[in-house]
Motif scaffolding. Structure first.
Motif, PDB file in Angstrom:
ATOM      1  N   UNK A 183       0.670  -1.246   0.167  1.00  0.00           N
ATOM      2  CA  UNK A 183      -0.076   0.021  -0.120  1.00  0.00           C
ATOM      3  C   UNK A 183       0.907   1.125  -0.004  1.00  0.00           C
TER       4      UNK A 183
ATOM      5  N   UNK B 290       2.666   1.644  -3.376  1.00  0.00           N
ATOM      6  CA  UNK B 290       1.806   2.203  -4.157  1.00  0.00           C
ATOM      7  C   UNK B 290       1.529   3.621  -4.145  1.00  0.00           C
TER       8      UNK B 290
ATOM      9  N   UNK C 119       2.852 -12.891   1.229  1.00  0.00           N
ATOM     10  CA  UNK C 119       1.691 -12.040   1.228  1.00  0.00           C
ATOM     11  C   UNK C 119       0.494 -13.039   1.144  1.00  0.00           C
TER      12      UNK C 119
ATOM     13  N   UNK D 165      -5.596 -11.846  -6.409  1.00  0.00           N
ATOM     14  CA  UNK D 165      -4.894 -10.668  -6.774  1.00  0.00           C
ATOM     15  C   UNK D 165      -4.585 -10.085  -5.285  1.00  0.00           C
ATOM     16  N   UNK D 166      -4.148  -8.983  -5.375  1.00  0.00           N
ATOM     17  CA  UNK D 166      -3.790  -8.263  -4.005  1.00  0.00           C
ATOM     18  C   UNK D 166      -5.062  -8.031  -3.323  1.00  0.00           C
ATOM     19  N   UNK D 167      -4.745  -7.973  -1.781  1.00  0.00           N
ATOM     20  CA  UNK D 167      -5.873  -8.121  -1.073  1.00  0.00           C
ATOM     21  C   UNK D 167      -5.694  -7.395   0.206  1.00  0.00           C
TER      22      UNK D 167
ATOM     23  N   UNK E  54      -7.227   3.506  -2.467  1.00  0.00           N
ATOM     24  CA  UNK E  54      -6.354   2.459  -2.992  1.00  0.00           C
ATOM     25  C   UNK E  54      -6.648   1.612  -4.008  1.00  0.00           C
TER      26      UNK E  54
ATOM     27  N   UNK F 176      -5.176   3.417  -6.940  1.00  0.00           N
ATOM     28  CA  UNK F 176      -3.580   3.560  -6.985  1.00  0.00           C
ATOM     29  C   UNK F 176      -3.368   2.302  -7.609  1.00  0.00           C
ATOM     30  N   UNK F 177      -3.823   1.025  -7.017  1.00  0.00           N
ATOM     31  CA  UNK F 177      -3.466  -0.537  -7.470  1.00  0.00           C
ATOM     32  C   UNK F 177      -3.776  -0.292  -8.880  1.00  0.00           C
TER      33      UNK F 177
ATOM     34  N   UNK G 240      -3.707   2.268 -11.128  1.00  0.00           N
ATOM     35  CA  UNK G 240      -2.552   3.073 -11.764  1.00  0.00           C
ATOM     36  C   UNK G 240      -1.161   2.472 -11.650  1.00  0.00           C
ATOM     37  N   UNK G 241      -0.713   1.831 -10.822  1.00  0.00           N
ATOM     38  CA  UNK G 241       0.436   1.146 -10.610  1.00  0.00           C
ATOM     39  C   UNK G 241       0.568   0.052 -11.122  1.00  0.00           C
TER      40      UNK G 241
ATOM     41  N   UNK H 144      -0.799  -3.050 -10.868  1.00  0.00           N
ATOM     42  CA  UNK H 144      -0.916  -4.272 -10.060  1.00  0.00           C
ATOM     43  C   UNK H 144      -2.195  -4.967 -10.367  1.00  0.00           C
TER      44      UNK H 144
END
Lengths: 264, 396
Positions: free
Chosen positions: A149, A152, A250, B154-156, B172, B175-176, B178-179, B181
């Motif tokens: 987080x 990012x 993760x 995926x991310x969590x 958030x 952002x994920x 845009x980055x 991810x």
């Protein structure tokens, strides 16, 4: 991969009280000694806020303050991400005990301290920072989720951000269902661009799950059970100033990978 | 500036109804979601927004460990409005590892722990607690449940910033994306009734003993509700979807743990930052869905912030008089209500107001009105001074 620079490190825990003292221990140059640890009430807060401030806030703020010591950025110029698995077990315990009693009285201060973002709230009051603050939870892997987080945030918002990861033991009987041994907090200030005084350049990304980086040998079991202590494999590389890749667990499927390259 | 994201699916379970059609019907016919408190044996004179049927639908099978009121509510939400099918389609297109999950909650399954303490207390101290901590009380449990139910890898993370939690998930998620991810993110919020919030807000003197009346001169507190809501965000839709997420603004009050800044400085910052990020001016905003809890301090501070940012011309209303304050689910629930308003060119009035507070200077909507809408704002503010403003728009 996201490129960020680590420009400050803070640490608060038994035998690891402050980055200056903990760095030689984590680098393997000094012996680790498990000493009792209780974070002091944060000096940055007014007397009234200091009195009200919860244990979880004290712990997180101890690491956050430590991370600002070496750098040139003031707290109100840095956005924050707070990461914790368990929040404040002392308050959860107190409120659940009261609710199970006949009177069912909840203390107003305990209730407002019970919110997960209480450390973030006290920190913003202490530093007068009006920047963004996000509090994340991912159970045992909350540090990895918090670092993702924060990285990012720095990458997309193009500004510095501090990650503060902290957890503290639950009192009994909650301890029976969540046996965390010791208190621990770690903080990292990261920036999206090269910065004077940066310790490390880090490329951060996600890859399929493999074997993750082990704890430094010296870290005792009681501390390893603290979810925030899962930052220690990365902090050890920062302490050694080594060119190394750290893999943190993760999700079931994915690791957080941090490729470290010393700066300066 | 942020790249706008497309809302390709949404789902809701809230005190107004299960699913978008029921919620929309309630909204435009002024049907209310609050009722006198009948939660368990909580003896507090207040009104609540309760979702029906949670007590009789235990979770079984693979997800049985997750069984608790909050996760039942999450599943009930996921099953509405074809949401699971929409996510399954995205999963096929992008792959399960390219879809993230971000859920806001404040109390997760704490009710299970509260009940365990009661059992222990009744049986004599010294007994161990029997709680599936990881799968119920821990705040991550609801995000873990959602990713398992939707089979995403995926991310969590769970986000918990008090009553802004499920607004912050949008920031958030953006952002994920845009980055790089993720190619899509399931954002959501789930919070359910428990003793801690009812007795806790009561201890702060913040619960009204009548249905809450945001912006009324005699408003005297909030009504607590429960809800689950989810959105699927993608860069582009495939079916001409018109609803878009245009911007977010985040700020901290840096003032007090449980009282907003009296002039709403943090709230104004959040709105200004959201406008900047969406590259919009105050005049571009057609409607503001207020945080509007119905406490004297919140509504006054928010009004100051709106006056400072928008002046007195942008129509505003709070929908909490209909749903109650769903806490960690308020951000997503009101985002969904604001999106329904956009979709139907409709602004809900505050029908509970008996006498508007003359101190409030913004353009409060007392009656509902149909009017073409292009962009709307949803505000969410929380304890700890956590503020988040969201802007949604619609393709012509």
């Amino acid at each position: 991969m996201m490129q960020v620079w680590v420009i400050g490190v803070g640490i608060a825990g038994p035998g690891l009280d402050g980055w200056a003292a903990a760095r030689p221990v984590l680098a393997g140059h000094a012996e680790y000694r498990l000493t009792p640890f209780a974070p002091a009430a944060p000096k940055l807060l007014s007397a009234a806020e200091r009195r009200r401030c919860s244990q979880s806030a004290r712990l997180a703020i101890a690491a956050a303050q430590d991370a600002l010591l070496a750098g040139d950025l003031p707290g109100d110029a840095i956005a924050t991400v707070f990461a914790s698995s368990d929040g404040d077990g002392v308050i959860t315990q107190e409120i659940c005990e009261s609710l199970a009693g006949a009177a069912r009285e909840v203390s107003p201060t305990s209730f407002h301290n019970s919110v997960y973002n209480a450390p973030a709230g006290y920190w913003s009051i202490a530093t007068r920072s009006q920047l963004s603050s996000t509090s994340v939870c991912a159970y045992d892997v909350s540090f990895a989720a918090g670092l993702l987080e924060a990285a990012t945030y720095a990458t997309v918002e193009r500004g510095p951000v501090m990650l503060v990861a902290s957890d503290l033991p639950f009192p009994s009987p909650l301890h029976g269902i969540r046996p965390v041994g010791e208190s621990f907090a770690a903080a990292l200030v990261i920036a999206p661009t090269r910065h004077p005084g940066a310790l490390m350049r880090c490329a951060i990304g996600l890859t399929p799950h493999r074997t993750v980086t082990a704890f430094p040998d010296a870290i005792p079991t009681a501390l390893r059970s603290n979810p925030a202590a899962r930052s220690l494999p990365l902090l050890a590389v920062l302490a050694r100033q080594a060119t190394e890749t750290v893999r943190l667990e993760y999700t079931d499927e994915t690791d957080l990978v941090i490729e470290c390259e010393p700066e300066g | 500036m942020m790249s706008p994201l497309t809302v390709t699916a949404m789902a809701t379970a809230n005190p107004l109804g299960l699913g978008l059609p029921a919620t929309w019907t309630a909204l435009c016919t002024n049907r209310q979601g609050l009722r006198p408190n009948d939660f368990e044996d909580a003896e507090i004179k207040t009104w609540i927004g309760r979702v029906e049927g949670l007590e009789t639908e235990p979770m079984t099978g693979e997800l049985a460990d997750f069984d608790c009121r909050n996760n039942r509510l999450a599943l009930m939400g996921l099953r509405q409005d074809g949401f699971e099918q929409a996510v399954a389609s995205a999963r096929t297109r992008y792959g399960p590892d390219r879809i993230g999950v971000l859920i806001g909650t404040t109390t997760s399954g704490i009710l299970e722990t509260e009940l365990a303490y009661r059992r222990r207390s009744a049986a004599g101290e010294g007994l161990p607690l029997t709680v599936r901590y990881r799968h119920t009380q821990n705040l991550f449990s609801v995000s873990d449940l959602v990713r398992r139910q939707l089979r995403l890898t995926g991310p969590v993370a769970s986000i918990s910033t008090a009553c802004s939690s499920s607004a912050k998930v949008f920031a958030s998620a953006s952002r994920w994306m845009a980055a790089g991810l993720c190619d899509a993110v399931v954002v959501g919020g789930v919070d359910s009734l428990c003793f801690m919030t009812l007795y806790g807000f009561a201890s702060l003197g913040l619960l009204s003993d009548r249905p809450c009346r945001p912006c009324d001169v005699s408003r005297d507190g909030l009504s607590i509700g429960e809800a689950a809501g989810f959105l699927l965000l993608e860069r582009e839709g495939r079916n001409g979807e018109r609803l878009r997420f245009l911007g977010y603004g985040e700020s901290s009050d840096a003032h007090h743990m449980s009282t907003p800044h009296p002039e709403g400085l943090g709230a104004a910052l959040a709105m200004e930052r959201a406008l900047d990020r969406a590259d919009l001016k105050p005049i571009d905003i057609d409607y503001i869905n207020l945080h509007g809890t119905g406490t004297p301090a919140n509504d006054l501070a928010e009004d100051c912030a709106i006056w400072k940012t928008f002046g007195g011309r942008t129509p505003c209303s709070s929908t909490k008089e209909r749903t109650g304050h769903t806490l960690g689910a308020a951000g997503i629930t009101e985002a969904i209500l604001a999106l329904l308003c956009l979709q139907h060119d409709f602004m809900p009035g505050m029908v509970r107001i008996e006498q508007p507070d003359p101190q409030l200077r913004s353009a409060m909507m007392l009656r509902s009105e149909s009017r073409p809408l292009r962009t709307v704002i949803s505000n969410s503010f929380g304890f700890g001074g956590s503020n988040c403003t969201l802007i949604f728009g619609k393709r012509p």
